[in-house]
Write an enzyme that holds these catalytic residues in place. Structure first.
Site, PDB file in Angstrom:
ATOM      1  N   CYS A 133       0.867  -1.168   0.064  1.00 23.79           N
ATOM      2  CA  CYS A 133      -0.007  -0.204   0.087  1.00 23.79           C
ATOM      3  C   CYS A 133       0.843   1.319   0.131  1.00 23.79           C
ATOM      4  CB  CYS A 133      -0.893  -0.060   1.046  1.00 23.79           C
ATOM      5  SG  CYS A 133      -2.236   1.178   0.820  1.00 23.79           S
ATOM      6  N   LYS A 193      -3.603 -12.548  22.251  1.00 24.36           N
ATOM      7  CA  LYS A 193      -3.799 -13.192  23.251  1.00 24.36           C
ATOM      8  C   LYS A 193      -3.631 -14.945  23.010  1.00 24.36           C
ATOM      9  CE  LYS A 193      -6.414 -13.311  27.344  1.00 24.36           C
ATOM     10  NZ  LYS A 193      -6.495 -12.210  28.150  1.00 24.36           N
TER      11      LYS A 193
END
Ligand code: XMP
Length: 525
Positions: free
Chosen positions: A77, A381
């Protein structure tokens, strides 16, 4: 090692996450990093996306020396636009239509083959786009290797220099085959080794922490939750007793929780831990408070007060020893999803950052000039759980359900009193105990009992009862942003209900909350 230079995109961390999943070691540094200041040679370089426009004044640009290093480069990008802009200021323009969301990518075949970047893939698949600017023309020496209906230069390549540019975001899960594209780049094109493991992360973090802390000392709050425990264990490995953990007993912890956390952290894990028993202060302050937000505010504020007191004591004691330097760091178990602001090129470092962007100990940090250490800040997590296992933290602790900072106070609908805390504690203990007995704990993301302080009528041993209600809640979720109720069997529910009503004084009914999130939240308050 792959070097990822960060131009401030919200997705940059996902690049390193994907590479870690591929067992390729990658380091993320701000895009202002000069090659001359780097003491290692990367096998390849990824230039991330970013919120700026390359042609704007003040837009970030990468050190041109990287382009003479003769290693493959992949621009994503903004990174692609940076590559194009270097070779011609009119190569990048604002697009007439911005492109956000899915697009159909078509890889171009040359002599019947797609480019190496798309090796092993179908030549058409769905990708995720998120850009306003686009290439106006191909930079010199490049050719197009894939297009979308909206992007003529969705993917480009400089054959001899091994420079690639992608308008799409291969790091987001919405891009089909995104990880494969990154694998092709890192492994096939750069030749990076796939030998990185969580054990390496531990070694590297320990080195970083030691360097950052020097002979200083670190304070940190622990709760018994996975994140603070893993962060604390890592600190203990790095600097031993120069890390001081504080567990605040706020009077609204679960049954025997403080004792258990103390035994686990201090005795089994060797962490230098102080338990501050402030349960009376908390329960006194909660008298008469019924509004959930007021409960949260009071508990949060009191927590900082108690913690500050402990910090002063620890500092005073530390000052008397000549073993170590001053207490000047504060440990926070922040995970990547907690990081609201992306670690932009303006930030000093990826893992260890001085304090902005933080709610809890802000006043402490300001008042005492503490610097923040967040060693888990790049991890998700499931990676923190992996790290916990790697650090030898027992399975039960690593897989523990989350427990909110305001504790049982937000699981008692209405005023918190010691008797009510006791009721919800007993009921929760029975519920979680049975979930474990039935082997359901690891299948459920979070489960708990709450207390409805209104009353219902019952009949117990020929007597009329008029008592409180227990609400059971158990959810399945991956990100805690959306969740659905766990489907218990009737047999299980019957047994829990009987056990709770028989054993918890003051309770005559058990209800099950089956609402999903949204519209409900996971906690009841
Ligand atoms: P909700 O209720 O917002 O919960 O759907 C999502 C997750 O966040 C936890 N939670 C909190 N954690 N302080 C915390 O440390 C809080 O005030 C708080 N409120 C909710 C909740 O347990 C669940 O895991």
């Amino acid at each position: 090692t792959i070097l990822t230079l960060d131009f401030g995109s919200q997705y940059t961390h996902l690049i390193t996450r994907r590479l870690r999943d591929l067992h390729v070691y990658s380091e993320m540094l701000p895009c202002t990093q000069k090659l001359a200041d780097l003491d290692w040679k990367p096998a390849g370089i990824i230039l991330s996306g970013g919120p700026s426009s390359v042609y704007e004044e003040g837009a970030p640009h990468v050190d041109p020396a990287y382009f003479d290093l003769n290693v493959p480069i992949l621009g994503i990008c903004y990174g692609l636009q940076e590559i194009a802009y270097r070779s011609g200021k009119d190569n990048v323009v604002a697009g007439v239509t911005r492109e956000f969301g899915h697009a159909d990518l078509k890889a171009r075949k040359v002599d019947g083959h797609v480019d190496r970047l798309f090796d092993g893939l179908e030549n058409e698949f769905k990708v995720w786009m998120s850009h306003g600017d686009k290439l106006a023309k191909l930079p010199e020496g490049f050719h197009t290797i894939a297009t979308t209906p909206n992007s003529e230069y969705a993917a480009i390549c400089h054959e001899s220099k091994h420079i690639y540019g992608l308008q799409l975001h291969p790091e987001v899960t919405h891009t089909e085959n995104g990880t494969k594209i990154l694998e092709n780049f890192a492994v096939k094109i750069c030749g990076a080794k796939q030998n990185w493991t969580m054990a390496n992360f531990v070694d590297q973090e320990i080195i970083r922490i030691r360097k950052f802390v020097g002979d200083g000392q670190v304070l940190g709050a622990v709760s018994g939750g996975v994140d603070s425990t893993v962060a604390a264990k890592l600190m203990q490995r790095a600097i031993g007793d120069r890390f001081h953990a504080v567990l605040v007993d706020n009077g609204v912890m679960r049954l025997n929780e403080c004792e258990q956390v103390k035994t686990m952290l201090s005795e089994h894990m060797g962490i230098n831990l102080t338990v501050a028993d402030a349960s009376k202060e908390f329960l006194d302050g909660l008298k008469g408070v019924t509004d959930p937000e007021k409960k949260r505010k009071f508990i949060g504020g009191k927590f900082i007060e108690v913690f500050e007191e402990e910090a002063k004591k620890i500092e005073a004691a530390a000052a008397k020893t000549d073993r170590a330097g001053p207490v000047e760091f504060f440990l926070q178990g922040t995970l990547y999803p907690d990081v609201i602001e992306s670690i932009s090129f303006k930030g000093p470092s990826a893992t260890i950052k001085t304090h902005h962007n933080l709610a809890l100990p802000q006043r402490m940090l300001d008042g005492q000039g503490l610097k923040l250490i967040e060693p888990l800040r790049e991890l998700f997590k499931d990676e923190v759980r992996d790290l916990g296992r790697q650090l030898g933290i027992p399975h039960d602790l690593v897989m523990r359900h989350p427990f909110p900072g305001p504790g049982l106070a937000i699981r008692i609908l209405g005023e918190v009193t010691p008797e009510r805390v006791e009721m919800v504690r007993q009921a929760d203990h029975i519920f979680i105990g049975m979930i474990r007995e039935w082997g359901l704990y690891d299948k459920i993301s979070q489960a708990f009992a709450a207390l409805d302080t209104s009353k219902a009528v019952g009949v117990m041993g020929d007597q009329r009862a008029y008592e409180h209600l227990i609400i059971l809640r158990a959810v399945e979720t991956t990100d805690f942003m959306t969740a659905k109720a766990f489907p218990f069997s009737h047999d299980f529910l019957n047994q829990v209900s009987t056990k709770i009503v028989n054993n918890v004084k003051g309770v005559c009914r058990v209800m099950l909350d089956i609402t999903s999130k949204p519209p409900a939240t996971i906690e009841l308050e």
